[in-house]
Motif scaffolding. Structure first.
Motif, short mmCIF file in Angstrom:
data_model
loop_
_atom_site.label_atom_id
_atom_site.label_comp_id
_atom_site.label_asym_id
_atom_site.label_seq_id
_atom_site.Cartn_x
_atom_site.Cartn_y
_atom_site.Cartn_z
N ASN A 1 0.82 -1.22 0.00
CA ASN A 1 0.00 0.00 0.00
C ASN A 1 0.85 1.26 0.00
N VAL A 2 2.00 1.20 0.64
CA VAL A 2 2.84 2.40 0.80
C VAL A 2 3.82 2.58 -0.36
N VAL A 3 4.45 1.48 -0.77
CA VAL A 3 5.47 1.57 -1.83
C VAL A 3 4.80 1.56 -3.20
N PRO A 4 5.03 2.56 -4.03
CA PRO A 4 4.40 2.62 -5.35
C PRO A 4 4.79 1.44 -6.24
N ASP A 5 3.89 1.07 -7.13
CA ASP A 5 4.14 -0.05 -8.04
C ASP A 5 5.44 0.10 -8.84
N PRO A 6 5.73 1.28 -9.42
CA PRO A 6 6.98 1.40 -10.20
C PRO A 6 8.23 1.13 -9.36
N VAL A 7 8.19 1.54 -8.08
CA VAL A 7 9.34 1.30 -7.21
C VAL A 7 9.48 -0.20 -6.95
N ARG A 8 8.36 -0.87 -6.65
CA ARG A 8 8.42 -2.30 -6.39
C ARG A 8 8.84 -3.07 -7.64
N THR A 9 8.42 -2.58 -8.80
CA THR A 9 8.84 -3.22 -10.05
C THR A 9 10.35 -3.12 -10.23
N SER A 10 10.91 -1.94 -9.95
CA SER A 10 12.35 -1.75 -10.08
C SER A 10 13.13 -2.60 -9.09
N VAL A 11 12.61 -2.70 -7.86
CA VAL A 11 13.25 -3.55 -6.86
C VAL A 11 13.24 -5.00 -7.32
N GLY A 12 12.12 -5.43 -7.89
CA GLY A 12 12.04 -6.79 -8.43
C GLY A 12 13.05 -7.02 -9.54
N HIS A 13 13.23 -6.01 -10.40
CA HIS A 13 14.25 -6.11 -11.46
C HIS A 13 15.64 -6.26 -10.84
N PHE A 14 15.91 -5.51 -9.79
CA PHE A 14 17.23 -5.56 -9.15
C PHE A 14 17.53 -6.97 -8.64
N PHE A 15 16.60 -7.55 -7.90
CA PHE A 15 16.84 -8.88 -7.34
C PHE A 15 16.85 -9.95 -8.43
N GLY A 16 16.07 -9.75 -9.49
CA GLY A 16 16.12 -10.69 -10.60
C GLY A 16 17.45 -10.63 -11.33
N ASN A 17 17.99 -9.41 -11.47
CA ASN A 17 19.25 -9.24 -12.18
C ASN A 17 20.43 -9.81 -11.40
N ILE A 18 20.42 -9.62 -10.08
CA ILE A 18 21.59 -10.02 -9.30
C ILE A 18 21.72 -11.54 -9.21
N ARG A 19 20.64 -12.29 -9.54
CA ARG A 19 20.77 -13.74 -9.54
C ARG A 19 21.00 -14.30 -10.95
N GLU A 20 21.17 -13.43 -11.93
CA GLU A 20 21.42 -13.92 -13.30
C GLU A 20 22.66 -14.82 -13.40
N PRO A 21 23.77 -14.54 -12.66
CA PRO A 21 24.89 -15.48 -12.71
C PRO A 21 24.51 -16.89 -12.27
N LEU A 22 23.61 -17.00 -11.28
CA LEU A 22 23.13 -18.33 -10.87
C LEU A 22 22.32 -18.97 -11.98
N ASN A 23 21.49 -18.18 -12.65
CA ASN A 23 20.73 -18.72 -13.78
C ASN A 23 21.68 -19.27 -14.84
N ALA A 24 22.72 -18.48 -15.14
CA ALA A 24 23.67 -18.88 -16.18
C ALA A 24 24.39 -20.17 -15.82
N LEU A 25 24.82 -20.30 -14.56
CA LEU A 25 25.53 -21.51 -14.13
C LEU A 25 24.63 -22.74 -14.21
#
Length: 316
Positions: A114-138
């Motif tokens: 309710n407090v955190v805007p959708d665009p901010v939560r979307t960007s945070v989701g992108h950040f955590f998705g991106n930082i695990r890309e090396p695990l995806n690759a392995l």
């Protein structure tokens, strides 16, 4: 000092992961044997759960799935056995999780969304998705998917640089390189490692020995471990898990209202989900780039799919 800390974390994580891995290997599930391919398209199969409360036959309550190549299900009487030998410890952990969700995590998740805007939560989701890309690759490399592994590496470099540390996703928007999450659990499935037995993890929820091994191992070797120091790494990973859980909190709450015995309810949903994955292995090997509550092949999600994205997650 930092080296000593990482070494200690590596040893403890490796020992715990190895114990879970060996347990999964030693309890290889009968339904994942090679001959299971003959019944992979059977819809409506029953589940037989052997627990401390005796043998229970579960009639699936999820929406049926269309068989591959439009073939019809052969029979509804096929019994597939699932064991629940860890119920004696799973139940207390589930009870703890249930109260934690009810009084702490779900209210916090509602406030967060309710407090955190959708665009901010979307960007945070992108950040955590991106930082695990090396695990995806392995994992994709270990599965022999060299092309997918290269795409994951490409996504990581594009989003880390052009995408400002991964808060934006130009790899998808500009280069049409879609995210393809791959976990250690997926790699073990590729090599026919059984799921072991049903397992409830503290806070994380329903899982199994194979998936639990995947979750613990990936948390130990997560790239964030090399980008920050303890205890900051724990805070960041905890926030990432909470961020992923927050949108699904109402789902758990709604499903929780459906039963007087939530342990059995969520266990059955999890097992039915595993049965679905077993019945349609070809679909599971395709990259899934849809939201948790959406399915391209069906108009609505099944209860099992919703349960997978409730506090159990971890889908890996």
């Amino acid at each position: 000092m930092l080296t000593h800390h990482l070494l200690k974390k590596f040893i403890s994580g490796s020992l715990l992961s190895a114990s879970l891995f060996l347990s999964a290997c030693s309890t290889h599930s009968p339904q994942q044997a090679p001959e299971q391919a003959e019944i992979s398209n059977k819809a409506g199969s029953e589940l037989v759960v052997n627990s401390s409360h005796g043998e229970q036959t579960i009639e699936p309550t999820v929406v049926s799935y269309p068989a591959q190549n439009n073939a019809q299900g052969v029979s509804n009487s096929e019994n597939i056995a699932f064991d629940d030998p860890l119920e004696f410890i799973n139940r207390p952990i589930f009870a703890f999780n249930d109260k934690l969700f009810e009084y702490v995590l779900i209210p916090a998740a509602k406030g967060y969304t309710n407090v955190v805007p959708d665009p901010v939560r979307t960007s945070v989701g992108h950040f955590f998705g991106n930082i695990r890309e090396p695990l995806n690759a392995l994992n994709q490399l270990f599965q022999g998917e060299v092309s997918d592994s290269g795409k994951s590496i490409g996504r990581f470099f594009i989003n880390t640089t052009v995408g400002l540390l991964g808060f934006f996703d130009p790899a998808t928007a500009w280069f049409e390189i879609d995210e393809n999450v791959s976990t250690i659990n997926d790699t073990l499935v590729k090599y026919d490692v059984g799921y072991g037995s049903y397992l409830v993890l503290p806070i994380l929820g329903q899982s199994d020995l194979r998936n639990g091994f995947s979750t613990i191992t990936e948390s130990v070797f997560h790239p964030i471990q090399y980008a920050a120091e303890s205890p900051e790494t724990l805070y960041i990973q905890s926030y990432g898990g909470f961020h992923a859980f927050a949108p699904e909190a109402p789902t758990y709450e709604e499903l929780r209202k459906e039963t007087d015995d939530p342990y059995v309810f969520f266990r059955n949903l999890y097992m039915q989900s595993m049965l679905r994955d077993q019945q349609y292995p070809a679909e599971n090997q395709e990259p899934q780039n849809v939201e948790p509550s959406t399915n391209d092949n069906n108009a609505t999600s099944t209860p099992s799919e919703l349960a997978d994205d409730a506090p159990a997650s971890s889908q890996e």
